[in-house]
Design a protein around this motif. Sequence first.
Motif, short mmCIF file in Angstrom:
data_model
loop_
_atom_site.label_atom_id
_atom_site.label_comp_id
_atom_site.label_asym_id
_atom_site.label_seq_id
_atom_site.Cartn_x
_atom_site.Cartn_y
_atom_site.Cartn_z
N GLY A 1 0.34 -1.57 0.27
CA GLY A 1 -0.16 0.35 0.16
C GLY A 1 0.59 1.29 -0.42
O GLY A 1 0.66 2.55 -0.15
N LEU A 2 2.11 1.10 -0.03
CA LEU A 2 2.72 2.84 -0.27
C LEU A 2 2.70 2.58 -1.60
O LEU A 2 2.42 2.24 -2.56
CB LEU A 2 4.54 2.17 -0.28
N PRO A 3 3.24 4.39 -1.50
CA PRO A 3 3.20 4.86 -3.74
C PRO A 3 3.67 3.89 -3.96
O PRO A 3 4.64 3.32 -4.07
CB PRO A 3 4.14 6.31 -3.04
N GLY A 4 2.72 3.45 -5.32
CA GLY A 4 3.37 3.11 -5.99
C GLY A 4 2.83 1.00 -5.80
O GLY A 4 3.68 0.34 -6.97
N SER A 5 2.83 0.69 -5.23
CA SER A 5 2.15 -0.45 -4.52
C SER A 5 1.11 -1.21 -5.55
O SER A 5 0.29 0.55 -5.59
CB SER A 5 2.11 -0.76 -3.15
N ARG A 6 1.29 -2.07 -6.08
CA ARG A 6 -0.44 -2.71 -6.64
C ARG A 6 -1.93 -2.80 -6.36
O ARG A 6 -2.46 -2.87 -6.38
CB ARG A 6 0.03 -3.55 -7.84
N GLU A 7 -1.02 -3.02 -4.90
CA GLU A 7 -1.91 -3.46 -3.80
C GLU A 7 -2.04 -3.55 -2.11
O GLU A 7 -0.93 -2.46 -2.10
CB GLU A 7 -1.79 -5.60 -3.38
N ASP A 8 -3.01 -2.87 -1.53
CA ASP A 8 -2.91 -2.36 -0.50
C ASP A 8 -3.72 -3.06 1.19
O ASP A 8 -4.53 -3.01 1.06
CB ASP A 8 -3.57 -1.47 -0.41
N LYS A 9 -2.72 -4.30 1.42
CA LYS A 9 -2.91 -5.99 2.19
C LYS A 9 -3.19 -5.10 3.35
O LYS A 9 -3.95 -5.58 3.99
CB LYS A 9 -1.90 -6.65 2.12
N GLY A 10 -2.80 -3.94 3.76
CA GLY A 10 -3.64 -3.20 5.03
C GLY A 10 -4.92 -3.45 5.05
O GLY A 10 -5.90 -3.26 6.16
N ARG A 11 -5.52 -2.11 4.02
CA ARG A 11 -5.84 -1.62 4.08
C ARG A 11 -7.06 -3.20 4.13
O ARG A 11 -8.30 -2.90 4.30
CB ARG A 11 -6.55 -0.87 2.65
#
Length: 159
Positions: A129-139
């Motif tokens: 879920g960082l800038p540039g990440s494709r997914e945000d698993k924490g969310r």
Amino acid sequence: MAGHGAPELSVDASGARVAIVASSWHTEVMDGLIAGAERALKAAGVTEPTLIRAAGSFELPLVSQACAQAGYDVVVALGVIIRGGTPHFEYVSAAATDGLSRVALDTGVPVGFGLLTCDDDEQALDRAGLPGSREDKGREAAEAALSTWVTLRDLTARR
């Protein structure tokens, strides 16, 4: 990567008492997972989640269980395990996964599963879920846990 097809989970979880249990390894990835969980909680009306750090992913189940027993309505468990050259990856991944499932089933408290099991650092960063990440698993983990909490709350209210 299995990011496609993820549901849009939007719930009002105002009043839910939420613990984020996060491992301490892989700081950059963990910072992204925690931030993603916090964004999802805020969007759902959770104003003051409690962040609790565990030593590592293996310790997530025990700390999550303690949170559930302490009265938290929801636990969001976050960690990352990166494959190495020994069977350690399989043992820790299985123990943490089985343990988190057991916590939810034994306590009835929803546990968001935000444990990344990756082959390398690049895969972990791409899911963090960082800038540039494709997914945000924490969310995603926080949304799933909150959605489950709302479902269980509503089922109980129907009795």
